[in-house]
Motif scaffolding. Sequence first.
Motif, PDB file in Angstrom:
ATOM      1  N   VAL A  48      -2.057   3.546   0.791  1.00  0.00           N
ATOM      2  CA  VAL A  48      -1.246   4.167   1.844  1.00  0.00           C
ATOM      3  C   VAL A  48      -0.368   5.249   1.235  1.00  0.00           C
ATOM      4  CG1 VAL A  48       0.655   3.771   3.462  1.00  0.00           C
ATOM      5  CG2 VAL A  48      -1.300   2.208   3.429  1.00  0.00           C
ATOM      6  N   GLU A  49       0.233   4.956   0.110  1.00  0.00           N
ATOM      7  CA  GLU A  49       1.088   5.951  -0.553  1.00  0.00           C
ATOM      8  C   GLU A  49       0.269   7.155  -1.026  1.00  0.00           C
ATOM      9  OE1 GLU A  49       4.253   6.186  -4.214  1.00  0.00           O
ATOM     10  OE2 GLU A  49       4.085   4.329  -3.072  1.00  0.00           O
ATOM     11  N   ALA A  50      -0.933   6.910  -1.524  1.00  0.00           N
ATOM     12  CA  ALA A  50      -1.798   8.016  -1.972  1.00  0.00           C
ATOM     13  C   ALA A  50      -2.197   8.909  -0.799  1.00  0.00           C
ATOM     14  CB  ALA A  50      -3.043   7.456  -2.665  1.00  0.00           C
ATOM     15  N   ILE A  51      -2.512   8.295   0.344  1.00  0.00           N
ATOM     16  CA  ILE A  51      -2.866   9.069   1.536  1.00  0.00           C
ATOM     17  C   ILE A  51      -1.654   9.869   2.005  1.00  0.00           C
ATOM     18  CG2 ILE A  51      -3.545   8.928   3.968  1.00  0.00           C
ATOM     19  CD1 ILE A  51      -5.163   6.383   3.149  1.00  0.00           C
ATOM     20  N   ARG A  52      -0.500   9.231   2.012  1.00  0.00           N
ATOM     21  CA  ARG A  52       0.718   9.908   2.445  1.00  0.00           C
ATOM     22  C   ARG A  52       1.033  11.099   1.547  1.00  0.00           C
ATOM     23  NH1 ARG A  52       5.529   9.366   0.699  1.00  0.00           N
ATOM     24  NH2 ARG A  52       7.222  10.240   1.887  1.00  0.00           N
ATOM     25  N   ASP A  53       0.969  10.892   0.250  1.00  0.00           N
ATOM     26  CA  ASP A  53       1.271  11.973  -0.682  1.00  0.00           C
ATOM     27  C   ASP A  53       0.224  13.089  -0.612  1.00  0.00           C
ATOM     28  OD1 ASP A  53       3.495  10.563  -1.479  1.00  0.00           O
ATOM     29  OD2 ASP A  53       2.589   9.818  -3.336  1.00  0.00           O
TER      30      ASP A  53
ATOM     31  N   GLY B  23       4.624  18.617   4.870  1.00  0.00           N
ATOM     32  CA  GLY B  23       5.999  18.814   5.272  1.00  0.00           C
ATOM     33  C   GLY B  23       6.137  19.474   6.632  1.00  0.00           C
ATOM     34  N   GLN B  24       5.020  19.680   7.313  1.00  0.00           N
ATOM     35  CA  GLN B  24       5.017  20.338   8.618  1.00  0.00           C
ATOM     36  C   GLN B  24       4.795  19.312   9.728  1.00  0.00           C
ATOM     37  OE1 GLN B  24       5.496  23.737   8.875  1.00  0.00           O
ATOM     38  NE2 GLN B  24       5.807  23.679   6.657  1.00  0.00           N
ATOM     39  N   ILE B  25       5.166  19.684  10.944  1.00  0.00           N
ATOM     40  CA  ILE B  25       4.882  18.854  12.105  1.00  0.00           C
ATOM     41  C   ILE B  25       3.366  18.720  12.235  1.00  0.00           C
ATOM     42  CG2 ILE B  25       4.973  18.782  14.635  1.00  0.00           C
ATOM     43  CD1 ILE B  25       7.688  20.159  14.433  1.00  0.00           C
TER      44      ILE B  25
END
Length: 112
Positions: free
Chosen positions: A74-79, A84-86
């Motif tokens: 999950v963290e890898a996908i998030r990163d 940083g955009q909508i």
Amino acid sequence: MKLIIAIIKPHKLEDVREALSELGVQGMTVSEVKGHGRQKGHKEIYRGAEYDITFVPKVKLEVVLADDIADRAVEAIRDGGNTGQIGDGKIFVLNVEQAVRIRTGDTDTEAL
């Protein structure tokens, strides 16, 4: 086991794939989808005319993993998917009761 469903921007797919590969994730399913979140789409100008784009193109990524690697995935996908955009997307994590490999009959984590 966990099923991770991520909706991300199409141009971030390769970054997310690389991040998951570094964790040892071997398989995933990717689909091209359209949708909208809170922003309800956006406006574009084409040849001087303004158009409402209600459904924005996205990529849906589905991965089934062992419980012990799910949080790191999950963290890898998030990163990997973060701009940083909508409209960067969402990640959903669901429990998986059983997995079976059709060819061999392997079950659960052996089937992954």
